[in-house]
Design a protein around this motif. Structure first.
Motif, PDB file in Angstrom:
ATOM      1  N   SER A 153       0.828  -1.207   0.000  1.00  0.00           N
ATOM      2  CA  SER A 153       0.000   0.000   0.000  1.00  0.00           C
ATOM      3  C   SER A 153       0.861   1.256   0.000  1.00  0.00           C
ATOM      4  CB  SER A 153      -0.909   0.033   1.230  1.00  0.00           C
ATOM      5  OG  SER A 153      -1.753  -1.072   1.218  1.00  0.00           O
ATOM      6  N   VAL A 154       1.934   1.219   0.806  1.00  0.00           N
ATOM      7  CA  VAL A 154       2.839   2.369   0.845  1.00  0.00           C
ATOM      8  C   VAL A 154       3.398   2.606  -0.555  1.00  0.00           C
ATOM      9  CG1 VAL A 154       5.034   3.252   1.720  1.00  0.00           C
ATOM     10  CG2 VAL A 154       3.453   2.096   3.269  1.00  0.00           C
ATOM     11  N   GLY A 155       3.810   1.513  -1.200  1.00  0.00           N
ATOM     12  CA  GLY A 155       4.381   1.629  -2.541  1.00  0.00           C
ATOM     13  C   GLY A 155       3.401   2.224  -3.523  1.00  0.00           C
ATOM     14  N   GLU A 156       2.152   1.779  -3.436  1.00  0.00           N
ATOM     15  CA  GLU A 156       1.127   2.329  -4.335  1.00  0.00           C
ATOM     16  C   GLU A 156       0.954   3.818  -4.107  1.00  0.00           C
ATOM     17  OE1 GLU A 156      -2.580   0.226  -3.917  1.00  0.00           O
ATOM     18  OE2 GLU A 156      -1.541  -1.686  -4.280  1.00  0.00           O
ATOM     19  N   THR A 157       0.864   4.171  -2.822  1.00  0.00           N
ATOM     20  CA  THR A 157       0.702   5.584  -2.497  1.00  0.00           C
ATOM     21  C   THR A 157       1.874   6.403  -3.012  1.00  0.00           C
ATOM     22  OG1 THR A 157      -0.525   4.990  -0.529  1.00  0.00           O
ATOM     23  CG2 THR A 157       0.355   7.227  -0.616  1.00  0.00           C
ATOM     24  N   ALA A 158       3.092   5.861  -2.812  1.00  0.00           N
ATOM     25  CA  ALA A 158       4.280   6.585  -3.254  1.00  0.00           C
ATOM     26  C   ALA A 158       4.285   6.722  -4.769  1.00  0.00           C
ATOM     27  CB  ALA A 158       5.547   5.875  -2.776  1.00  0.00           C
ATOM     28  N   ALA A 159       3.893   5.662  -5.458  1.00  0.00           N
ATOM     29  CA  ALA A 159       3.857   5.720  -6.920  1.00  0.00           C
ATOM     30  C   ALA A 159       2.838   6.762  -7.381  1.00  0.00           C
ATOM     31  CB  ALA A 159       3.519   4.348  -7.496  1.00  0.00           C
ATOM     32  N   ALA A 160       1.694   6.783  -6.698  1.00  0.00           N
ATOM     33  CA  ALA A 160       0.673   7.770  -7.053  1.00  0.00           C
ATOM     34  C   ALA A 160       1.183   9.182  -6.796  1.00  0.00           C
ATOM     35  CB  ALA A 160      -0.601   7.517  -6.245  1.00  0.00           C
ATOM     36  N   LEU A 161       1.924   9.344  -5.710  1.00  0.00           N
ATOM     37  CA  LEU A 161       2.479  10.657  -5.376  1.00  0.00           C
ATOM     38  C   LEU A 161       3.463  11.104  -6.460  1.00  0.00           C
ATOM     39  CD1 LEU A 161       3.835  11.627  -1.878  1.00  0.00           C
ATOM     40  CD2 LEU A 161       5.078  12.237  -3.905  1.00  0.00           C
ATOM     41  N   VAL A 162       4.334  10.197  -6.853  1.00  0.00           N
ATOM     42  CA  VAL A 162       5.311  10.526  -7.893  1.00  0.00           C
ATOM     43  C   VAL A 162       4.595  10.954  -9.167  1.00  0.00           C
ATOM     44  CG1 VAL A 162       7.064   9.524  -9.429  1.00  0.00           C
ATOM     45  CG2 VAL A 162       7.170   9.107  -6.964  1.00  0.00           C
ATOM     46  N   ARG A 163       3.517  10.251  -9.497  1.00  0.00           N
ATOM     47  CA  ARG A 163       2.767  10.552 -10.714  1.00  0.00           C
ATOM     48  C   ARG A 163       2.011  11.885 -10.565  1.00  0.00           C
ATOM     49  NH1 ARG A 163       0.165   5.970 -10.717  1.00  0.00           N
ATOM     50  NH2 ARG A 163      -1.689   6.899  -9.781  1.00  0.00           N
ATOM     51  N   ASP A 164       1.253  11.994  -9.492  1.00  0.00           N
ATOM     52  CA  ASP A 164       0.394  13.175  -9.323  1.00  0.00           C
ATOM     53  C   ASP A 164       1.191  14.457  -9.173  1.00  0.00           C
ATOM     54  OD1 ASP A 164      -1.644  11.448  -9.435  1.00  0.00           O
ATOM     55  OD2 ASP A 164      -2.139  11.511  -7.294  1.00  0.00           O
ATOM     56  N   MET A 165       2.278  14.378  -8.427  1.00  0.00           N
ATOM     57  CA  MET A 165       3.042  15.592  -8.166  1.00  0.00           C
ATOM     58  C   MET A 165       4.069  15.841  -9.263  1.00  0.00           C
ATOM     59  SD  MET A 165       1.752  16.777  -5.369  1.00  0.00           S
ATOM     60  CE  MET A 165       2.904  18.111  -5.057  1.00  0.00           C
TER      61      MET A 165
END
Lengths: 537, 307
Positions: free
Chosen positions: A405-417
């Motif tokens: 879950s952390v990895g998914e969140t981090a990946a989403a953060l990298v993408r979104d930001m």
């Protein structure tokens, strides 16, 4: 005749950051020259280049007409330059005398310390300058004022052509400032040129013959201290354009280089949302509740008469404020007036000495010093995200952290930001400053269900990253059903005006509300200076 | 007189064992005063022992001492190149230099002399009896009938004390160790100062190693440094970074080791390794400040990036 000090086209970079960008500067013998600018404007860097501590990447330094070249500290010293530093220039375990002697070749003979009469000369010089110093006490046991006296004495033992002082008044009480200036005038009368680095206007205007303003590493203006108004200087420092809706500030091409996204009402790109919202906030003064945007008049944080007077250089004096859902409260002010202390209180990192604080359980905090306080440089982006969310049930599986879950969140953060990184497994330390800031910003958004404190969130970022980060913050406060309240603390007046629904100014630890009709650079600038006649601390 | 004889021979052994510790620790004192903790000191000692052996075979015992010092200095230069010039971590670099040195010296030794285990016989450095002083009862023979290395150690104490506390270069060096930022802003070349200090420590540690092979044993064996370099670092702590204190601490450690040998000989009931442990306990106590408030240089172990 040759000036005392001349810098021509000096550029100095630190990694991706350009601290000085082709700056010209000239100092005449016998003058006190105030060097003004916000934090990070390049003042200290300029002084350190002139002192030979930093080598410029481009450009020339001349001292008394002689090029400094690659002479370094020793070369500059030999040409008569000395510097009074803000930090790190005395050895705490050494006595006052040893610290003075360390710096001065005249203290030594071939056979050892104590060339004949040197001690007496130090004592005589101290007396002549009116500097009271206990020469045999280790500097580490001295108070801050006495340490500064040692520092000044040390700088003035040799023949001094140029004296550079970096924020010398930051540690002094008002009476002590007067004493310091008396010393400086005496030194200037003896023919030395003095550069006084500061970010407090009134002090500089009290002492200087001429002033130069830097902003974001660039030269903005130079003028006679008697011929420029404090307002012009303030605007030159913070980069608020006089061309906007500011209303008739005379003179001074203050809207020069280095501003991001224009000034005043001329709101670009990301500011669109604010522009649309602004009328709704309407005529509410800062004292009254502004009309909440989403019909959700919920207070998420409240300070009442908060005072912090211990443990830091800048106290808070009776600060009261409240933050509501979906609003951005902008806090303007010249850096070093208590903003960092206020941020620490709001982030729950600092307990006030008195007053009442109500905060939500979790607060998103984008600290000013992101590489020190915001990120663990050796950790990957995912691990840095995990640091912020590991307490949340969404990221737990029994006693274990749910790395998927952390990895998914981090990946989403990298993408979104739009973080420029290969993957969430990239160590934070290898990212550029802008990308680090995006990671911190994105991560703190995860925590800011109710309150986000953003401290100079775009400081040191390039134009593109600045626009991106501002847009994210603006969007966050308008997001969803229950948006958080945002406190935006920034010395950048453009940023404050562009994003804020309500504005207050921080001056010497006090928070002064700015009514809606005064949301323009001129009126805010006046409030930034208002403490000049205010009750002294 | 019999007790006197025993005491006297104990003291002779104690001083003999203390000399290499004192030499290495005096050098390390300078290095640590400049802010560099050289865990690679052990490497300098073993290179000094081997360099001393090879040098003595070619040039005689005094040439051997010089060669040993030089070899120790070279090992320290390797350490300094990484830990000071390239700014690698001091502790890790020092450990690597030590382990590497123990391996390399063993390899060089075997390739030169084979792995036969036959003891190598080296020309040894003779003791010099100091006229008159050596006649003092009990302490005379212990302190004034030693090899030249001992006299060098005695000489270093006032010389280093004067250098560190009475000269500008000494003050600059201490400033580098206390606060490299402050030293730099005063125009002291931090990197050069640290490099020189570390190499100096290497020279004295190399001399300590040569003392082991050319004075103490007259032979070379792999790993014969036996932790002397590490003990020297503890000696610096116990001596509180001060040459006089360091030489006293070295005598104390040497005495503990000599006592241990003496107890083995008389077959006492006490487990003799206890006496080897005692100095370390005191070193910890010294670090914790039980003997007064003298702490390590503030910048000890700190990095100083060039430019």
């Amino acid at each position: 005749m040759a000036g005392a000090l001349r810098l021509s086209g000096v550029t100095r970079r630190f990694g991706p950051v350009t601290a000085l960008d082709e700056v010209d500067f000239a100092l005449a013998p016998g003058e006190i020259h105030g060097l003004l600018g916000e934090n990070g404007a390049g003042k200290t860097t300029l002084a350190r280049v002139a002192a030979g501590i930093l080598a410029p990447d481009a450009g020339q330094v001349e001292i008394g007409g002689e090029p400094l070249g690659a002479g370094g500290v020793g070369g500059a010293r030999a040409l008569g330059v000395s510097m009074v530093h803000q930090h790190f220039s005395l050895v705490p375990r050494f006595t006052g005398f040893e610290n003075v002697a360390l710096f001065d070749a005249a203290a030594w003979t071939r056979r050892g310390m104590g060339s004949p009469g040197y001690r007496e000369r130090v004592e005589a010089r101290a007396e002549e300058l009116g500097l009271e110093v206990q020469l045999d006490v280790p500097v580490g046991r001295m108070g801050v004022v006495e340490r500064q006296r040692v520092e000044i004495l040390k700088a003035l033992m040799g023949e001094t052509r140029v004296l550079l002082l970096d924020e010398p008044t930051a540690v002094l009480a008002p009476q002590e400032v007067e004493g310091l200036f008396a010393v400086l005038r005496q030194v200037a009368r003896a023919g030395a040129g003095i550069v006084l680095v500061a970010h407090k206007l009134d002090e500089v205007l009290a002492a200087a013959d001429r002033v130069t303003v830097l902003r974001r590493g660039r030269w903005v203006l130079t003028g006679e201290a008697a011929g420029v108004s404090a307002r012009e200087l303030a605007e030159a420092m913070v980069g608020a354009g006089v061309d906007g809706g500011g209303g008739g500030v005379g003179g001074g091409d203050a809207g020069g280089p280095g501003t991001v996204g224009g000034g005043g009402e001329d709101v670009p790109k990301s500011g669109g949302m604010v522009g649309e919202d602004a009328p709704k906030v309407g005529a509410a003064g800062a004292e009254q509740a502004p009309e909440p945007r989403a019909g959700d008049d919920v207070e998420v944080a409240r300070l009442r008469a908060v005072t912090v007077s211990t443990g830091g250089p800048i106290p808070l004096r009776g600060v009261s404020m409240e933050v509501r859902r979906g609003e951005i409260l902008g806090i303007a002010g010249v850096g070093g007036n208590g903003q960092r202390t206020l941020a620490a209180v709001l982030a729950g990192m600092r307990r006030p000495d008195s007053g009442e604080v109500q905060l939500p359980e979790e607060v998103g905090w984008i600290p000013q010093d992101r590489s020190e306080e915001g990120l663990v440089n050796e950790f990957t982006i995912s691990e840095n995200v995990a640091l912020a969310v590991h307490g949340s049930d969404d990221y737990r599986q029994g006693p274990w952290l749910d790395w998927a879950s952390v990895g998914e969140t981090a990946a989403a953060l990298v993408r979104d930001m739009d973080v420029r990184a290969d993957s969430p497994a990239t160590p934070a330390g290898v990212l550029s400053g802008g990308n680090q800031q995006k990671v911190v910003t994105g991560r703190e958004f995860l925590r800011s269900g109710n309150l986000l404190v953003a401290e100079s969130p775009t400081r040191g970022l390039d134009v593109k990253a600045t626009i991106a980060v501002r847009a994210r913050i603006a969007a966050l406060a308008r997001s969803g059903e229950r948006p958080p309240g945002v406190v935006l603390i920034s010395a950048d007046l453009d940023e404050i005006l562009e994003l804020s629904d309500r504005i207050a100014v921080m001056v010497r630890g006090r928070l002064i509300p700015v009514p809606r009709e005064d949301h323009n650079p001129t009126a805010i600038g006046e409030r930034m200076l208002s403490a000049r006649g205010d009750a002294a601390p | 007189m019999a007790e006197f004889g025993a005491l006297s021979s104990f003291l002779v052994a104690a001083v003999g064992l203390a000399v290499p510790l004192a030499l290495a620790a005096l050098g390390e004192t300078v290095s640590e005063r400049a802010g560099v903790i050289n865990i690679g000191l052990e490497g300098s000692v073993i290179w000094g022992a081997l360099g001393g052996a090879l040098g003595a075979l070619a040039l005689g015992p005094y040439g051997g001492l010089a060669a040993g010092a030089l070899a120790g200095g070279m090992a320290a230069l390797v350490f300094a190149a990484f830990a000071v010039w390239l700014n690698t971590d001091q502790i890790i670099t020092g450990t690597a230099v030590t382990i590497g040195s123990l391996g390399f010296t063993g390899a060089v030794f075997q390739s030169r002399f084979g792995a036969t285990g036959l003891a190598l016989e080296l020309p040894t450095v003779p003791a010099w009896e100091v006229p008159l002083l050596a006649q003092i009862p009990v302490i005379g023979p212990a302190f004034f009938d030693q090899a030249v290395t001992a006299y060098l150690a005695y000489l270093l104490v006032p010389v280093l004390g004067w250098f560190l506390f009475r000269t500008r270069r000494g003050l600059s060096l201490r400033a580098v160790g206390e606060s490299p930022e402050a030293a730099n802003s005063a125009g002291v070349p931090v990197v050069r100062t640290r490099m020189l200090a570390v190499v100096f420590a290497g020279l004295t540690a190399g001399l300590a190693g040569a003392h082991l092979s050319l004075v103490h044993t007259g032979t070379f064996a792999e790993n014969m440094s036996a932790g002397k370099g590490f003990i020297a670092i503890a000696v610096v702590v116990l001596g509180r970074w001060n040459p006089k204190g360091v030489v006293a601490a070295a005598l104390f450690f040497g005495g503990a080791e000599a006592l241990q040998f003496a107890l083995q000989a008389v077959d006492a009931d006490l487990p003799y390794p206890l006496f080897l442990a005692l100095p370390y306990v005191l070193s910890l106590a010294a670090l914790a400040g039980w003997f007064g408030r003298s702490r390590a240089p503030e910048g000890l172990g700190s990095a100083w990036p060039r430019g």
